[in-house]
Design an enzyme around this catalytic site. Sequence first.
Site, mmCIF file in Angstrom:
data_model
loop_
_atom_site.group_PDB
_atom_site.id
_atom_site.type_symbol
_atom_site.label_atom_id
_atom_site.label_comp_id
_atom_site.label_asym_id
_atom_site.label_seq_id
_atom_site.Cartn_x
_atom_site.Cartn_y
_atom_site.Cartn_z
ATOM 1 N N ASN A 187 21.845 21.240 12.008
ATOM 2 C CA ASN A 187 22.842 20.959 13.297
ATOM 3 C C ASN A 187 22.879 21.883 14.314
ATOM 4 O O ASN A 187 22.743 23.112 14.025
ATOM 5 C CB ASN A 187 24.066 20.309 12.670
ATOM 6 C CG ASN A 187 25.131 21.585 12.657
ATOM 7 O OD1 ASN A 187 25.696 21.760 13.784
ATOM 8 N ND2 ASN A 187 25.329 22.134 11.770
ATOM 9 N N PHE B 279 34.063 32.696 11.797
ATOM 10 C CA PHE B 279 33.585 33.775 12.081
ATOM 11 C C PHE B 279 32.076 33.680 11.955
ATOM 12 O O PHE B 279 31.301 34.549 11.839
ATOM 13 C CB PHE B 279 34.040 35.186 11.240
ATOM 14 C CG PHE B 279 35.266 35.404 11.565
ATOM 15 C CD1 PHE B 279 36.072 35.334 12.716
ATOM 16 C CD2 PHE B 279 35.827 36.313 10.484
ATOM 17 C CE1 PHE B 279 37.210 35.767 12.986
ATOM 18 C CE2 PHE B 279 37.376 36.910 10.667
ATOM 19 C CZ PHE B 279 37.949 36.619 11.979
ATOM 20 N N CYS C 298 29.888 30.524 13.063
ATOM 21 C CA CYS C 298 29.120 29.429 13.429
ATOM 22 C C CYS C 298 27.751 29.889 13.859
ATOM 23 O O CYS C 298 27.808 30.749 15.058
ATOM 24 C CB CYS C 298 29.720 28.565 14.186
ATOM 25 S SG CYS C 298 28.772 27.309 15.192
ATOM 26 N N CYS D 138 5.405 11.378 -24.408
ATOM 27 C CA CYS D 138 4.380 11.840 -23.695
ATOM 28 C C CYS D 138 3.291 10.689 -22.950
ATOM 29 O O CYS D 138 2.978 9.722 -23.822
ATOM 30 C CB CYS D 138 3.470 12.806 -24.268
ATOM 31 S SG CYS D 138 2.169 13.577 -23.400
#
Lengths: 432, 435
Positions: B79, B138, B140, B347
């Site tokens: 973002n 403290f 961003c 398997c």
Amino acid sequence: MSNNVKQDAKQNYLCEEVPPFTIATAMEEASRCLLCLDAPCSQDCPAGTNPGDFIRAIRFRNFKGAAEIIRTNNVLGGICARVCPYEVLCEKGCSRTGIDKPIQIGRLQRFATDYEKASGFKPLKKVEATKEKIAMIGSGPASLTCAAELAQKGYKVTIFEEKAKAGGVLSYGVVPARLPQYIVDEEVALIKDLGVEIVLNTKIGKDKTIKDLKAEGYKAFFIGAGIQAPKILDIPGTDLDGVTNAVEYLGSAKPSNGDIEPGSKVVVIGGGDVAMDCATTARLLGSEKVMILYRRTREEAPAHKIEMNYVESLGVHFHYGFTPAEIVGTNGKVTGIKGTGFRDGSTIHLECDKVVFAIGQMPDASVKDISDVSISPKNTIIADEETDCRTDIPYIFAGGDVVSGGKTVVQAVAVGKRAADSIDTYISKEAK
Amino acid sequence: MNKRKHADLSVDFLGFKCENPFFLSSSPVAATYEMCSKFLEAGGGGVVFKTIGTYIPDECSPRFDHVRKEGQPFLGFKNMEQISDHPYKENLYYLKKLKEDYPTKCLIVSIMGSNEEDWTRLAKDVTEAGADIIECNFSCPQMTQENMGSDVGASVDLIDAFTKATLKGTNIPVMLKMTPNIEKMEVPATAAIKAGGHAIAAINTIKAITHIDLDLMTALPVVNGKSSISGYSGAAAKPIALRFIANMKQDDYLKDIPISGMGGIETWEDCAEFISLGCKNLQFTTSVMQYGYRIVEDMISGLSIWMEEKGYKSIDDFCGKALANIVPADNLERDFKVYPKIDYDKCVSCGRCYISCFDGAHQAITWDVENRKVEIDEDKCVGCQLCLHVCPVANCITPGKVVFKPKDQFGLGSEAKYVEARSGDRNITVGQYDE
């Protein structure tokens, strides 16, 4: 037929057709779910199941929470996960259909209830029974649900069942390939754990009467006796050896784990889900040729299409458009059946050694012996199961097939819930 | 409501009795009264209101991107948003109303100033508006101004000054939100606590480039032909968050400092993991952006069912319980190996374990071409369990036989042999695999 082949055939009959999800495959399927805003799936369940919520719980790895969502709403959640016609209910409105195909909601529900069992998680806690005694007559899905709901409200509930096993149609009807008996037994045990007592081999109206039960202190009754009387056509040959009906055919196959003579060439008459179950039973138990004779068209058949597709995949022959005219035989044994066109003058002659009538059921005439409630000419009990399940006797309630004449398991569950609420209202407001 | 709470999830965080530790993190998901209110109504224990600053940022469009792998979206999310773009007074009004309407829910408010005066003023104003706790942002990574954002979190001097400035404006607890865009979070976290801070929030987003548009030759999202490095979050960030938190919780100076943990939290299991590393408060955004506030329902239900079954009466009963078992690599026992066990009934003969073992491990799986069958060569197998991780079938490859290595395995001419362990000799599970 060699012994070995027969053994394999029985295995096919007893094994569940659809394999279970593992955690990994359930997560894959839950990840396909769009977790859409208004969850159309959650608006189409007669019993009020909320797939939108439980699939979201699976998606966020809250598997036990998913089981809790299912179980607290529907005590028969594991059974419905296997027998519901999802394609016409929850899966019908699935938003994912706009991209490819609907989420396999039933299989996810089965995963959650399987996980619940495997992990020993118990979403339903027993409530101390401090309230009145209530009796259930019959132990099919409507009665079982009603009993569990009432026990959770604090009532002392007893179920009376005429047969040796509880479950009604679940134990004596639905083929194990769709619903193995152990699943029914486990969910019945779960209901017993809630404090519900189950009295087997006791037919109300014969071994005991409602009057007796009233004297024992029962304050209200729910009749969920089901429909056990087969409809048979009045045609020549129905007395021949080898002619049977769905109730008898399915009802002897399931409790004996398939230990019946299924017939080598079998004709099943009818186009509903019960007819499909008969054809499945015959085919899975090793019948060489299985034919379905139905008077209308495929489109008109009341059976769910998913069931018809499955039966077709088993190699069953469908003969549409013929009405049975005569069952023929030699030395008292069935050798074939003749039919005439339902809408034209065609004729058909099918060779067979077994004929199974699966054209519908109705309540047994003995339903009259249970109580004095009003009964329709078709022997069904008159009650409004869409609202309060009340009969014309205030303390007697009824619902399920004995009222409707035959609907799905999930509809019976819905009725059982409504009946429980209605009985609770009656006891708290009127019976005091 | 049929999603029920099975255990007491309440937890004391910085003196506030939270009904549960599930909080929205400071982000677009906690930007207005209406949003926070909807989350609190859905069952959240509190919110960290989106960072309030003294100016309104000018945002770009578009501003998000996400990473997928084999069809799964949102493995990671990028973002480029900054702090709140609502007017200052409006934000203060939201805070006041939230506290009035939800007095029992914990209201944490994120703030960010560009100088000491800003920090003091913001702290004072949000305290007056009703904040229970302040979170100093403290960290961003997409701020456009100097002295703001993750640059602050990397500077011990700025942390010291801004923490002190914040404390000057308030008397409520102050939590400092750290950036992961450094090597050791213990350094800035210690500075923040030494300056008077009360708790640490970690981690903020990781500086990242998610994709390059190969036609336009720029990163995604493309803003008129250009893009920027910016914050990356979501499931892919969780392992990084957990390691920073463990490091801080194992640090002598920081070990008793409360931590609000975040980074990729989506499920109740994620929550339990952060708590097991000592977090008493949990925050999330990316999962809400993808699925909505309703995810908190399954956190409450799932975590409480698990606690009930484990016999944990409270969050404190297992908070930090995993820390003792996370040790330096040289403390691990290395005297044994665990062979994988193949369940041949399960398997499906895809050969994926063979491919991965040959190309990515120790060539210890053989492939029988005719029968399409894999087999473990115990002489070559080192017990790395790569095969187990790539096997697509549930419970097909599982940890099997445990053997102790020969005492002098590197000795020349040794005839020492592997000795099979007794059950219970070693406690082993390999990864999270679904049964």
